[in-house]
Write a protein that holds these residues in place. Structure first.
Motif, PDB file in Angstrom:
ATOM      1  N   ASP A   1      -5.624   7.224   2.164  1.00  0.00           N
ATOM      2  CA  ASP A   1      -5.368   6.245   3.217  1.00  0.00           C
ATOM      3  C   ASP A   1      -6.609   6.024   4.065  1.00  0.00           C
ATOM      4  OD1 ASP A   1      -3.167   4.612   4.415  1.00  0.00           O
ATOM      5  OD2 ASP A   1      -3.655   5.773   6.198  1.00  0.00           O
TER       6      ASP A   1
ATOM      7  N   ALA B   1      -7.469   2.456   2.708  1.00  0.00           N
ATOM      8  CA  ALA B   1      -6.725   1.538   3.581  1.00  0.00           C
ATOM      9  C   ALA B   1      -7.407   1.322   4.926  1.00  0.00           C
ATOM     10  CB  ALA B   1      -5.298   2.054   3.779  1.00  0.00           C
TER      11      ALA B   1
ATOM     12  N   TRP C   1       0.821  -1.202   0.000  1.00  0.00           N
ATOM     13  CA  TRP C   1       0.000   0.000   0.000  1.00  0.00           C
ATOM     14  C   TRP C   1       0.865   1.267   0.000  1.00  0.00           C
ATOM     15  CZ3 TRP C   1      -4.309   2.105  -1.259  1.00  0.00           C
ATOM     16  CH2 TRP C   1      -4.709   3.320  -0.697  1.00  0.00           C
TER      17      TRP C   1
END
Length: 203
Positions: free
Chosen positions: A104, A108, A81
């Motif tokens: 993010d 994520a 990532w």
């Protein structure tokens, strides 16, 4: 081990074997975070019991093992990532860092928190219905607190930490986050907190 061997070995861990290093670090810190949380739970339970009713409290190592397994599964995602972010959004300008943080938090954070909850449920043997109910109950709390903690953490990460050390840096912070995740997943007080947050958000 001589001083000349150690630097070379460390360099290999953060270059040639970086994927393994990041994955093992993620797994280890999830396990350590759970041990810290279990220690807190055991001390609290002992304190709350009367002297006459005290009984032996022990660590649930299977629970810790499940946390470690989740780390092994999610470690590679963390590893790739950050390399993806640096290639897709190169540079450390203020605008670029903001874009990285937003991406993010949007991609994520939901993936990691959601995978953690669902993965733990599967390893605990929960049914699909139980797992989805658990997700609905606990995901909002994890993601809400995530949005308070991680933007600041990631600002430092993207501005000052070299790319190859980013997962390790994040995992140092995530050790404390892991304690909280274990608290929400396993402790009765954590479940009460999660239910209160979910109820508040649904109003």
């Amino acid at each position: 081990m001589s001083s000349s061997v150690l630097p070379s070995f460390v360099r290999k861990l953060f270059s040639k074997y970086l994927l393994i290093t990041n994955t093992v670090t993620c797994s280890s810190l999830l396990a350590i975070g759970d041990v810290i949380e279990q220690t807190r739970e055991i001390r609290r339970n002992r304190k709350n019991e009367s002297h006459a009713s005290k009984h032996h409290h022990s660590y649930n190592w299977k629970r810790t093992g499940r946390m470690a397994c989740i780390g092994l599964a999610l470690g590679p995602f963390n590893h790739y990532w950050y390399f993806f972010l640096d290639r897709f959004l190169p540079g450390t300008s203020g605008k670029m860092v903001i874009k990285k943080i937003l991406l993010d938090q949007v991609v994520a954070a939901p993936f990691f928190n959601g995978s953690f909850i669902l993965g733990m449920g599967l390893l605990e043997g929960k049914s699909l219905t139980e797992n989805l109910d658990n997700f609905k109950s606990k995901f909002p709390t994890l993601y809400l607190i995530d949005c308070f903690i991680w933007p600041v953490t990631q600002s430092i990460n993207f501005l000052y930490v070299p790319s190859r050390f980013r997962v390790v840096y994040v995992n140092v912070v995530v050790l404390f986050w892991n304690v909280f995740m274990s608290y929400v997943m396993h402790d009765s007080e954590g479940s009460v907190l999660a239910n209160k947050v979910t109820s508040w958000l649904s109003k």
